[in-house]
Each structure stands twice: as structure tokens, then as C-alpha cells.
Design an enzyme around this catalytic site. Structure first.
Site, mmCIF file in Angstrom:
data_model
loop_
_atom_site.group_PDB
_atom_site.id
_atom_site.type_symbol
_atom_site.label_atom_id
_atom_site.label_comp_id
_atom_site.label_asym_id
_atom_site.label_seq_id
_atom_site.Cartn_x
_atom_site.Cartn_y
_atom_site.Cartn_z
ATOM 1 N N GLU A 112 24.182 42.396 66.698
ATOM 2 C CA GLU A 112 23.055 41.650 65.987
ATOM 3 C C GLU A 112 23.236 40.221 66.155
ATOM 4 O OE1 GLU A 112 20.467 44.799 63.560
ATOM 5 O OE2 GLU A 112 22.166 44.145 62.679
ATOM 6 N N CYS A 125 23.876 32.540 63.851
ATOM 7 C CA CYS A 125 24.754 33.558 63.349
ATOM 8 C C CYS A 125 24.964 34.517 64.352
ATOM 9 C CB CYS A 125 24.272 34.270 62.028
ATOM 10 S SG CYS A 125 25.658 35.376 61.153
ATOM 11 N N CYS A 132 33.232 46.356 63.541
ATOM 12 C CA CYS A 132 34.429 45.510 62.967
ATOM 13 C C CYS A 132 35.581 46.334 62.507
ATOM 14 C CB CYS A 132 33.976 44.633 61.601
ATOM 15 S SG CYS A 132 35.198 43.526 60.901
ATOM 16 N N CYS A 136 36.337 46.294 55.194
ATOM 17 C CA CYS A 136 35.937 45.680 53.788
ATOM 18 C C CYS A 136 34.795 46.890 53.287
ATOM 19 C CB CYS A 136 35.368 44.603 53.707
ATOM 20 S SG CYS A 136 36.644 43.149 54.398
ATOM 21 N N CYS A 139 30.972 45.953 52.797
ATOM 22 C CA CYS A 139 30.267 45.316 54.132
ATOM 23 C C CYS A 139 29.742 46.503 55.079
ATOM 24 C CB CYS A 139 31.131 44.551 54.903
ATOM 25 S SG CYS A 139 30.589 43.658 56.293
ATOM 26 N N CYS A 367 24.253 37.986 55.354
ATOM 27 C CA CYS A 367 25.775 38.510 55.295
ATOM 28 C C CYS A 367 25.929 40.028 54.764
ATOM 29 C CB CYS A 367 26.294 37.546 54.419
ATOM 30 S SG CYS A 367 26.411 35.747 55.124
#
Length: 375
Positions: A112, A125, A132, A136, A139, A367
């Protein structure tokens, strides 16, 4: 300490056996493009013409490339402009000035990107990986794991696609240009360093070799891959570095940002300070505010002390991020009163502090919310 095992491991390398995306002119510098065409028996000077269509005119229809001979056009386009990604869905918020696009890459991977138009600037962005590997826990992207690295051209294409939307008047506010790029989409940019720095070079190369953007308008975010932060300082490209710190003490940061088990808060902040020293560019410390987790007043004091330990020569500023919720997560945004006290304490220590304007939350475009699902 919790007895529960961490749900996901740290992953630095993409899975083996993944096919590579098709090579695109944005993967290559000017000489590389000429060499590619020469190797195919095509005139080298055509590379500049095709680059002009892509980077300057933002053309994506070969029929509009009328300066290319009809007999060679298909071959030139196939060689330099293969299709990299297909838009599946665009969602809008903020009266159309925030647009999140879901892309399918050549191998079916989903990523995205988000376009955000503000008065006086437009920020893209971009994602640098499909998924990823930094794990974390707060997230959404990190909880999906790493599928693969993106190529330089796949990263650049997100910016070019945003530029096309602006040029065609598809975003309220009339035609415009992308002025800022933030590597804060899916993925850890420093874990895909070669493609990331290649994309930065294409964005900053003068047109028509690239997009001709100012390096000062580009922000590279990292959770703290210290060797790569030091490498970036030596590239000679004065991008802004944003360090996602999220905690000033090792005990908590080990839990929130697992890479901290490899490089401590002190080592990570020192690498950020080194970047500011070498580049003379102020570093941004990103800090997602989580209720009852990392938003205590004493942690604000500690964060101020950690940053001030490297001097008060305006090398850093703190960017607090109201946590964006993800479905089923125990992590929630801080109470506004606690957030204000956190700001007050940082400012009392002389740390310039801002609270990020969160946009796109209702379309899961803020975010930590990018999860790239087709649902």
C-alpha cells in the site's frame, strides 16, 4: 517479565526463491539504461526519450510517446517500462486529499501507498517491502511478517503514480506535484537498503534522469538498524532520518521494538546523532504514544535526558504519534492529558516537540495500520 514467547522472530532477509520483479528503467541510472538498449540492438539515445516520458511527462500510455518510432516503440516500452504493479483499490479520506492505494505486484504480493495533500505540499508515504520482518507488536504491518523486498523501481513507481494522479487533477486542489516522500509505509527501509537508496537516487536525480526532487523533502524511517544508519550518513544525500524509538529505556524498547535486542537505545541514538553530525540534518525521533505503556511522565524526562546527552545543538526533534488502533490490539492511544504532559516535559528539557497530525485513520491508512489485504 512476561513468560509469553514473542509471536514473531526478527527477519532481515527476504525468503529465498522469490522471483525478481522485471527490470525497469527506474532500477537503472542513465548509463545503465543506455547499456540495456545497446545490448538489445536499440539506439542508446532513446533511453533519454523514454525517461522523459516516465519521469517528466508522467506518461503511462505508449501511444502518447509519439517521438518514438512506431517500429521500435513496443520493444522500447517492453525493455524499459514493464508493468510493475496493478492498482486494486483506492480509498479516500479527508475529502479526497488522503488517498490510500492497494497494489498487486507482479508475483501477487500486496503493498500500500498513501498520498496526503496539505496546503502547500503533497507527501507520498511509500512502502519498501511487502510486509515487514521487524515484528513490532503494536504495528499491523509488522504482525504480517515479511514476504519480500521491493525493487527500486517498485518503490519509485508509487511516487510516479501519485504524481500522475495529481497531474491529472484526480486529487482535490487542482494539478500539483509530489514535494515530499516518506519511507513510512510497509517494511523497514534499512533492511532493503540497496533498493531504498536506489529509489532515493532516482527521486533526486535531475529530470529527465529522475524526478528531480530535493533530498531535503525525503524522509527515511528506521526502527534502528545501526550499521545501515551509519552507512546512510556516508551516502552524501541529505535526506531526513527518522528513528522510530518508541521508548527511552532498553527494558521497554526490547518489547516494543525487538531490534533493540541487537542494538541498545544508547547505540541506536548515538547512530542517529552521528547522522546529524555528518549530514548537518536534524533527526526526527518518532514516538508512538501508547496508553499506560510508554507515555508516563518519567519516561518523557528520561527521553529528554537521553537526547540531551549528545548536546543541545538542535540536532534532534521529537515527533509524537497518537497511536493508530489496529483490530483486536491491546495497544491504544494515550489520554490527551498524558500526551500534553509528555510534550510539556520534553519542551522543558529543551527538546523541540511536535504531535503528528494523523490522517487516513478511517481508511486504515495511518502509521502502523497498513496491512495490505484485499478484504
Amino acid at each position: 517479565m512476561s513468560d509469553a514467547p514473542r509471536s514473531l522472530p526478527l527477519v532481515f532477509n527476504e525468503p529465498r526463491g522469490r522471483k525478481k520483479p522485471p527490470q525497469h528503467l527506474a532500477d537503472l541510472d542513465e548509463e545503465g539504461r543506455k547499456d540495456l538498449l545497446t545490448g538489445l540492438g536499440l539506439p542508446a539515445y532513446r533511453a533519454r526519450q523514454v525517461s522523459t516520458h516516465y519521469f517528466s511527462r508522467l506518461v503511462d500510455d505508449p501511444a502518447q510517446m509519439t517521438d518514438l518510432p512506431a517500429t521500435q516503440r513496443d520493444e522500447l516500452v517492453a525493455a524499459l517500462l514493464p508493468t510493475l504493479m496493478t492498482p486494486l483499490r483506492t480509498m479516500e479520506a479527508d475529502k479526497g486529499t488522503t488517498r490510500k492505494t492497494l497494489w498487486r505486484l507482479f508475483d501477487g504480493a500486496l503493498v500500500e501507498s498513501v498520498l496526503m495533500r496539505y496546503p502547500g505540499r503533497v507527501t507520498m508515504c511509500v512502502s519498501s517491502q511487502a510486509g515487514c520482518g521487524m515484528a513490532c507488536p503494536f504495528c499491523a504491518t509488522g504482525q504480517g511478517g515479511l514476504q519480500r523486498n521491493m525493487s527500486t523501481a517498485e518503490i519509485v513507481e508509487q511516487v510516479v503514480a501519485g504524481a500522475r494522479s495529481l497531474a491529472r487533477g484526480e486529487v482535490p486542489g487542482g494539478p500539483g506535484r509530489v514535494s515530499n516522500v516518506v519511507f513510512m509505509g510497509m517494511g523497514e527501509p534499512m533492511a532493503n537498503y540497496k533498493a531504498m537508496i536506489g529509489a532515493v537516487r532516482r527521486m533526486t536525480d535531475p529530470a529527465p534522469a529522475g524526478l528531480g526532487m530535493s533530498a531535503r523533502g525525503i524522509t527515511v524511517s528506521t526502527v534502528g538498524l545501526v550499521p545501515r544508519m551509519r552507512q546512510l550518513a556516508e551516502e552524501g544525500i541529505p535526506v531526513t532520518l527518522a528513528l522510530s524509538l518508541h521508548a527511552p529505556d532498553d527494558e521497554l524498547r526490547n518489547e516494543l521494538v525487538p531490534i533493540n535486542t541487537r542494538s541498545s537505545v544508547a547505540e541506536t541514538v548515538e547512530a542517529a546523532w552521528n547522522y546529524a553530525m555528518v549530514t548537518k540534518r536534524r533527526v526526527s525521533i518518532e514516538y508512538a504514544m501508547m496508553r499506560g505503556i510508554n507515555d508516563q511522565a518519567w519516561r518523557a524526562d528520561l527521553l529528554g535526558d537521553v537526547l540531551n546527552s549528545y548536546g543541545d545543538w538542535a540536532w534532534v526533534h521529537a515527533n509524537l504519534i497518537p497511536l493508530n488502533p489496529t483490530p483486536g490490539s491491546k495497544w491504544t492511544a494515550s489520554d490527551p492529558a498524558d500526551e500534553r504532559e509528555f510534550v510539556r516535559r520534553l519542551e522543558a528539557k529543551g527538546i523541540p516537540t511536535t504531535v503528528r497530525d494523523t490522517r487516513g485513520q478511517e481508511i486504515d491508512g495511518a502509521c502502523g495500520q497498513l496491512a495490505a489485504t484485499e478484504l
